[in-house]
Write an enzyme that holds these catalytic residues in place. Sequence first.
Site, PDB file in Angstrom:
ATOM      1  N   ARG A 196      -1.010  -1.006  -8.694  1.00 57.76           N
ATOM      2  CA  ARG A 196      -2.381  -0.656  -8.303  1.00 57.76           C
ATOM      3  C   ARG A 196      -2.483   0.868  -8.316  1.00 57.76           C
ATOM      4  NH1 ARG A 196      -3.664  -2.782  -2.593  1.00 57.76           N
ATOM      5  NH2 ARG A 196      -4.180  -4.681  -3.725  1.00 57.76           N
ATOM      6  N   ASP A 226       0.841  -1.200   0.000  1.00 63.33           N
ATOM      7  CA  ASP A 226       0.000   0.000   0.000  1.00 63.33           C
ATOM      8  C   ASP A 226       0.873   1.247   0.000  1.00 63.33           C
ATOM      9  OD1 ASP A 226      -2.504  -1.247   0.101  1.00 63.33           O
ATOM     10  OD2 ASP A 226      -2.456  -1.422   2.273  1.00 63.33           O
TER      11      ASP A 226
HETATM   12  P1  FDA Z   1     -13.679   9.291  -5.824  1.00 66.81           P
HETATM   13  O1  FDA Z   1     -13.617   9.393  -4.331  1.00 66.81           O
HETATM   14  O2  FDA Z   1     -12.832  10.200  -6.624  1.00 66.81           O
HETATM   15  O3  FDA Z   1     -15.186   9.455  -6.265  1.00 66.81           O
HETATM   16  C1  FDA Z   1     -15.550   9.593  -7.635  1.00 66.81           C
HETATM   17  C2  FDA Z   1     -16.932   8.986  -7.841  1.00 66.81           C
HETATM   18  O4  FDA Z   1     -16.854   7.563  -7.666  1.00 66.81           O
HETATM   19  C3  FDA Z   1     -17.979   9.439  -6.844  1.00 66.81           C
HETATM   20  O5  FDA Z   1     -18.562  10.658  -7.232  1.00 66.81           O
HETATM   21  C4  FDA Z   1     -18.959   8.275  -6.887  1.00 66.81           C
HETATM   22  O6  FDA Z   1     -19.761   8.365  -8.051  1.00 66.81           O
HETATM   23  C5  FDA Z   1     -18.064   7.082  -7.048  1.00 66.81           C
HETATM   24  N1  FDA Z   1     -17.707   6.487  -5.751  1.00 66.81           N
HETATM   25  C6  FDA Z   1     -16.559   6.663  -5.071  1.00 66.81           C
HETATM   26  N2  FDA Z   1     -16.562   5.930  -3.930  1.00 66.81           N
HETATM   27  C7  FDA Z   1     -17.749   5.299  -3.889  1.00 66.81           C
HETATM   28  C8  FDA Z   1     -18.368   4.421  -2.967  1.00 66.81           C
HETATM   29  N3  FDA Z   1     -17.750   4.040  -1.839  1.00 66.81           N
HETATM   30  N4  FDA Z   1     -19.614   3.974  -3.246  1.00 66.81           N
HETATM   31  C9  FDA Z   1     -20.262   4.365  -4.368  1.00 66.81           C
HETATM   32  N5  FDA Z   1     -19.713   5.201  -5.286  1.00 66.81           N
HETATM   33  C10 FDA Z   1     -18.495   5.657  -5.055  1.00 66.81           C
HETATM   34  N6  FDA Z   1      -5.400   5.101  -1.227  1.00 66.81           N
HETATM   35  C11 FDA Z   1      -4.125   5.354  -0.833  1.00 66.81           C
HETATM   36  O7  FDA Z   1      -3.763   6.516  -0.603  1.00 66.81           O
HETATM   37  N7  FDA Z   1      -3.235   4.326  -0.691  1.00 66.81           N
HETATM   38  C12 FDA Z   1      -3.568   3.041  -0.955  1.00 66.81           C
HETATM   39  O8  FDA Z   1      -2.723   2.147  -0.802  1.00 66.81           O
HETATM   40  C13 FDA Z   1      -4.888   2.765  -1.395  1.00 66.81           C
HETATM   41  N8  FDA Z   1      -5.289   1.490  -1.697  1.00 66.81           N
HETATM   42  C14 FDA Z   1      -6.498   1.290  -2.301  1.00 66.81           C
HETATM   43  C15 FDA Z   1      -6.835   0.032  -2.771  1.00 66.81           C
HETATM   44  C16 FDA Z   1      -8.038  -0.144  -3.436  1.00 66.81           C
HETATM   45  C17 FDA Z   1      -8.370  -1.491  -3.979  1.00 66.81           C
HETATM   46  C18 FDA Z   1      -8.928   0.948  -3.633  1.00 66.81           C
HETATM   47  C19 FDA Z   1     -10.218   0.776  -4.375  1.00 66.81           C
HETATM   48  C20 FDA Z   1      -8.614   2.178  -3.132  1.00 66.81           C
HETATM   49  C21 FDA Z   1      -7.418   2.373  -2.448  1.00 66.81           C
HETATM   50  N9  FDA Z   1      -7.086   3.612  -1.932  1.00 66.81           N
HETATM   51  C22 FDA Z   1      -5.800   3.834  -1.507  1.00 66.81           C
HETATM   52  C23 FDA Z   1      -8.127   4.672  -1.800  1.00 66.81           C
HETATM   53  C24 FDA Z   1      -8.148   5.613  -2.992  1.00 66.81           C
HETATM   54  O9  FDA Z   1      -6.987   6.386  -3.015  1.00 66.81           O
HETATM   55  C25 FDA Z   1      -9.355   6.565  -2.942  1.00 66.81           C
HETATM   56  O10 FDA Z   1      -9.278   7.358  -1.790  1.00 66.81           O
HETATM   57  C26 FDA Z   1     -10.697   5.887  -2.963  1.00 66.81           C
HETATM   58  O11 FDA Z   1     -10.717   4.770  -3.787  1.00 66.81           O
HETATM   59  C27 FDA Z   1     -11.752   6.871  -3.463  1.00 66.81           C
HETATM   60  O12 FDA Z   1     -11.461   7.299  -4.776  1.00 66.81           O
HETATM   61  P2  FDA Z   1     -12.268   6.748  -6.046  1.00 66.81           P
HETATM   62  O13 FDA Z   1     -11.355   6.760  -7.211  1.00 66.81           O
HETATM   63  O14 FDA Z   1     -12.863   5.440  -5.703  1.00 66.81           O
HETATM   64  O15 FDA Z   1     -13.461   7.764  -6.262  1.00 66.81           O
END
Ligand code: FDA
Length: 310
Positions: free
Chosen positions: A187, A136
């Site tokens: 990732r 991570d």
């Molecule tokens: P973002 O938060 O930008 O949202 C964009 C849109 O996506 C929202 O408007 C909504 O439509 C949809 N959405 C987002 N989350 C949702 C939810 N829970 N339910 C429904 N819709 C949703 N970070 C880090 O700093 N270090 C790490 O090692 C990791 N590891 C990691 C592993 C995995 C497998 C994942 C999926 C994520 C991480 N993260 C992480 C977290 C990552 O950096 C981030 O904070 C979250 O995934 C949120 O960003 P998104 O790209 O998902 O959507």
Amino acid sequence: MVLRQTLLAASGSDRLRTIVAGTRLTRGVVDRFVAGEHAEDAVRVAGELAGRGLLTSVDHLGEETGHPAQAAEVTKGYLHLLRLLGEAGLTSSAEVSVKPTAVGLALGDEGEQLAADNISRICAAAAEAGTTVTVDMEGERHVPATLRLVASLRSEHPRLGCVLQSYLRRTEGDAAAMAAAPGSRVRLCKGAYAPDPATAYTARRDVDAAYVRSLRRLMDSEAYPMVATHDPRMIDIATTLARRFGRTYDDFEYQMLYGARPDEQRRLADLGARVRVYLPYGGDWYGYLVRRMAERPANAAFAARAVLRR
Ligand code: FDA
């Protein structure tokens, strides 16, 4: 934005951690995002997810370990987890994720070597069990050391995965460097901590644009991209890029957090895609859950409703 910053500041507060853990607010909130307290819980949930065609990456919750003995305990916990995953016949679907500070990275001058040694032991156990490890990425001050230790461990453990965060301006270069190694498991996420505006993108559209640029580099390479996002736009773009660069569903994977968009996880898996669920377990869930609330107000509202119901 203000709520996000307040929550991210709270995620590092030891005082709040103690208060929240003491209120026991939480079974409903914790259960939604965390497999349970023990490795056995994670193995059970990983088995259920495997039964539904979903891969997992199991994470032992905890970060910023304060003593080498504690880092050794966390490492032992991973070896135990890998043994259990092996015994349950799950190592073709389940891997593990490790936070470098949980295994010692933040422990002063010796921390980097200590974390590298501990992650190396976990990699060896994972290889023996027939699975992989992904490192991570944590707060910005840990990024250079994390990238150094991944680079050095990959000479012995080439399948070691690494997380990159698109909100960091440096990430596009890091993605290009990682893309150069065939099979490199990367990732890509947006980033969940509170980075320095001098070195990070802060506007959502800039973080998204940077995500797409890094993703394009990874897709147009011999690396193995792991598309870690719940964002429908990023998922669509990943699908388009994968097609454009001739990738099949075996050549990359989508990844989402346990408890987040389960219907979308199902939909993608039903199409034949590889979908991996990041599955945390353990008692030290505070920082992890507060970051989930910071990135999505609906998660904070869910937690608030759970508190009010009590
Ligand atoms: P973002 O938060 O930008 O949202 C964009 C849109 O996506 C929202 O408007 C909504 O439509 C949809 N959405 C987002 N989350 C949702 C939810 N829970 N339910 C429904 N819709 C949703 N970070 C880090 O700093 N270090 C790490 O090692 C990791 N590891 C990691 C592993 C995995 C497998 C994942 C999926 C994520 C991480 N993260 C992480 C977290 C990552 O950096 C981030 O904070 C979250 O995934 C949120 O960003 P998104 O790209 O998902 O959507």
